[in-house]
Design an enzyme around this catalytic site. Structure first.
Site, PDB file in Angstrom:
ATOM      1  N   HIS A 271     -10.222  -5.395  -3.499  1.00  0.00           N
ATOM      2  CA  HIS A 271      -9.108  -5.593  -2.757  1.00  0.00           C
ATOM      3  C   HIS A 271      -9.079  -6.014  -1.680  1.00  0.00           C
ATOM      4  O   HIS A 271      -9.944  -5.334  -0.731  1.00  0.00           O
ATOM      5  CB  HIS A 271      -8.053  -4.479  -3.231  1.00  0.00           C
ATOM      6  CG  HIS A 271      -8.588  -3.229  -2.608  1.00  0.00           C
ATOM      7  ND1 HIS A 271      -9.587  -2.303  -3.406  1.00  0.00           N
ATOM      8  CD2 HIS A 271      -8.154  -2.247  -1.607  1.00  0.00           C
ATOM      9  CE1 HIS A 271      -9.714  -1.256  -2.615  1.00  0.00           C
ATOM     10  NE2 HIS A 271      -9.084  -1.398  -1.389  1.00  0.00           N
TER      11      HIS A 271
ATOM     12  N   GLU B 104     -12.179   3.717  -1.263  1.00  0.00           N
ATOM     13  CA  GLU B 104     -11.683   4.842  -2.012  1.00  0.00           C
ATOM     14  C   GLU B 104     -11.162   4.455  -3.324  1.00  0.00           C
ATOM     15  O   GLU B 104     -11.574   5.189  -4.145  1.00  0.00           O
ATOM     16  CB  GLU B 104     -10.081   5.380  -1.372  1.00  0.00           C
ATOM     17  CG  GLU B 104     -10.169   6.020  -0.134  1.00  0.00           C
ATOM     18  CD  GLU B 104      -8.850   6.312   0.583  1.00  0.00           C
ATOM     19  OE1 GLU B 104      -8.006   6.235  -0.166  1.00  0.00           O
ATOM     20  OE2 GLU B 104      -8.727   6.611   1.585  1.00  0.00           O
ATOM     21  N   VAL B 105     -10.743   3.032  -3.571  1.00  0.00           N
ATOM     22  CA  VAL B 105     -10.638   2.675  -4.868  1.00  0.00           C
ATOM     23  C   VAL B 105     -11.728   1.457  -5.115  1.00  0.00           C
ATOM     24  O   VAL B 105     -11.765   0.584  -4.557  1.00  0.00           O
ATOM     25  CB  VAL B 105      -9.163   2.040  -4.816  1.00  0.00           C
ATOM     26  CG1 VAL B 105      -8.889   1.530  -6.342  1.00  0.00           C
ATOM     27  CG2 VAL B 105      -7.931   3.115  -4.718  1.00  0.00           C
TER      28      VAL B 105
ATOM     29  N   HIS C 194      -7.129  -5.854   2.003  1.00  0.00           N
ATOM     30  CA  HIS C 194      -6.003  -5.220   2.801  1.00  0.00           C
ATOM     31  C   HIS C 194      -5.437  -6.432   3.660  1.00  0.00           C
ATOM     32  O   HIS C 194      -6.001  -7.138   4.361  1.00  0.00           O
ATOM     33  CB  HIS C 194      -6.428  -4.294   3.589  1.00  0.00           C
ATOM     34  CG  HIS C 194      -6.900  -2.985   2.935  1.00  0.00           C
ATOM     35  ND1 HIS C 194      -6.197  -1.732   2.780  1.00  0.00           N
ATOM     36  CD2 HIS C 194      -8.022  -2.792   2.312  1.00  0.00           C
ATOM     37  CE1 HIS C 194      -6.932  -1.001   2.254  1.00  0.00           C
ATOM     38  NE2 HIS C 194      -8.133  -1.392   1.924  1.00  0.00           N
TER      39      HIS C 194
ATOM     40  N   ASN D 122     -13.148  -3.216   2.088  1.00  0.00           N
ATOM     41  CA  ASN D 122     -14.169  -2.311   2.207  1.00  0.00           C
ATOM     42  C   ASN D 122     -15.005  -2.270   0.937  1.00  0.00           C
ATOM     43  O   ASN D 122     -14.478  -2.538  -0.320  1.00  0.00           O
ATOM     44  CB  ASN D 122     -13.517  -1.008   2.115  1.00  0.00           C
ATOM     45  CG  ASN D 122     -12.641  -0.677   3.600  1.00  0.00           C
ATOM     46  OD1 ASN D 122     -13.285  -0.845   4.573  1.00  0.00           O
ATOM     47  ND2 ASN D 122     -11.361  -0.246   3.339  1.00  0.00           N
TER      48      ASN D 122
ATOM     49  N   ASP E  84       0.753  -1.429   0.000  1.00  0.00           N
ATOM     50  CA  ASP E  84       0.053   0.004  -0.029  1.00  0.00           C
ATOM     51  C   ASP E  84       0.859   1.162   0.010  1.00  0.00           C
ATOM     52  O   ASP E  84       1.934   1.216   0.665  1.00  0.00           O
ATOM     53  CB  ASP E  84      -0.919   0.067   1.182  1.00  0.00           C
ATOM     54  CG  ASP E  84      -2.064   0.900   1.121  1.00  0.00           C
ATOM     55  OD1 ASP E  84      -3.052   0.540   1.014  1.00  0.00           O
ATOM     56  OD2 ASP E  84      -1.892   2.119   1.182  1.00  0.00           O
ATOM     57  N   ILE E  85       0.343   2.159  -0.863  1.00  0.00           N
ATOM     58  CA  ILE E  85       1.426   3.388  -0.878  1.00  0.00           C
ATOM     59  C   ILE E  85       1.225   4.287   0.196  1.00  0.00           C
ATOM     60  O   ILE E  85       2.222   5.214   0.651  1.00  0.00           O
ATOM     61  CB  ILE E  85       0.607   4.295  -2.071  1.00  0.00           C
ATOM     62  CG1 ILE E  85       1.804   5.297  -2.762  1.00  0.00           C
ATOM     63  CG2 ILE E  85      -0.322   5.078  -1.814  1.00  0.00           C
ATOM     64  CD1 ILE E  85       1.474   5.738  -4.161  1.00  0.00           C
TER      65      ILE E  85
HETATM   66  P1  5GP Z   1      -9.784   1.254   0.269  1.00  0.00           P
HETATM   67  O1  5GP Z   1     -10.081   2.468   0.959  1.00  0.00           O
HETATM   68  O2  5GP Z   1     -10.456   1.693  -1.311  1.00  0.00           O
HETATM   69  O3  5GP Z   1     -10.218   0.093   0.635  1.00  0.00           O
HETATM   70  O4  5GP Z   1      -8.112   1.107  -0.055  1.00  0.00           O
HETATM   71  C1  5GP Z   1      -7.413   1.810  -0.917  1.00  0.00           C
HETATM   72  C2  5GP Z   1      -5.960   1.624  -0.707  1.00  0.00           C
HETATM   73  O5  5GP Z   1      -5.279   1.737  -1.663  1.00  0.00           O
HETATM   74  C3  5GP Z   1      -5.683   2.710   0.294  1.00  0.00           C
HETATM   75  O6  5GP Z   1      -5.241   2.281   1.355  1.00  0.00           O
HETATM   76  C4  5GP Z   1      -4.560   3.661  -0.598  1.00  0.00           C
HETATM   77  O7  5GP Z   1      -3.478   3.940   0.413  1.00  0.00           O
HETATM   78  C5  5GP Z   1      -4.152   2.570  -1.552  1.00  0.00           C
HETATM   79  N1  5GP Z   1      -3.643   3.195  -3.029  1.00  0.00           N
HETATM   80  C6  5GP Z   1      -4.342   4.215  -3.449  1.00  0.00           C
HETATM   81  N2  5GP Z   1      -3.407   4.492  -4.662  1.00  0.00           N
HETATM   82  C7  5GP Z   1      -2.576   3.658  -4.722  1.00  0.00           C
HETATM   83  C8  5GP Z   1      -1.402   3.573  -5.693  1.00  0.00           C
HETATM   84  O8  5GP Z   1      -1.550   4.264  -6.525  1.00  0.00           O
HETATM   85  N3  5GP Z   1      -0.479   2.646  -5.367  1.00  0.00           N
HETATM   86  C9  5GP Z   1      -0.598   1.962  -4.131  1.00  0.00           C
HETATM   87  N4  5GP Z   1       0.485   1.034  -4.008  1.00  0.00           N
HETATM   88  N5  5GP Z   1      -1.638   2.130  -3.355  1.00  0.00           N
HETATM   89  C10 5GP Z   1      -2.410   2.860  -3.597  1.00  0.00           C
END
Ligand code: 5GP
Ligand code: ZN
Length: 114
Positions: free
Chosen positions: A99, A94-95, A101, A86, A29-30
């Site tokens: 996925h 967010e994405v 975690h 999520n 994760d970034i």
């Molecule tokens: P969500 O909130 O959708 O469950 O998690 C999305 C995750 O993707 C977040 O923890 C965020 O830090 C990670 N993320 C978003 N953009 C990128 C990216 O471009 N590269 C990587 N490695 N992680 C990302």
């Protein structure tokens, strides 16, 4: 489609890859929320758990088997880790590409989110 995880899968955006299988990719994760924070991402674009059905749900087995292997590679199998998916607005997704975690490498706090 303007999906950041599809771009990572298509090598249009770099990532710190831990593992790749036929159907999933695992990368760091970034914005890590623990010492080890990995994302197990389906190569197929599925928005979230709400879009699973009897035709595509096999991906969940692929995701968890890759999670198990990624935990072994990252040396957190024995110490333990949390897995989270999520789905939708209230979860903070967010994405919009399914996925899992993986959080570990240190004690993860309790599930008292409120
Ligand atoms: P969500 O909130 O959708 O469950 O998690 C999305 C995750 O993707 C977040 O923890 C965020 O830090 C990670 N993320 C978003 N953009 C990128 C990216 O471009 N590269 C990587 N490695 N992680 C990302
Ligand atoms: Zn996507």
């Amino acid at each position: 489609m303007d999906c950041i995880f599809c771009k990572i899968i298509n090598n249009e955006i770099p990532c710190d890859k831990v593992l790749e299988t036929e159907n999933v990719i695992v990368f760091k994760d970034i914005n890590p929320q623990a010492k080890v924070h990995l994302l197990v991402v389906s190569k197929m674009h599925i928005k979230n758990v709400n879009e699973l059905n009897s035709d595509n749900s096999g991906i969940m087995a692929d995701i968890f088997l890759a999670a198990k292997k990624a935990a072994e590679i990252s040396n957190i199998s024995e110490s333990g880790y949390r897995t989270i998916i999520n789905s939708g607005e209230d979860s903070g997704q967010e994405v919009d590409h399914i996925h899992l975690h993986i959080l570990g490498g240190e004690k993860i706090g309790p599930l008292n989110y409120k």
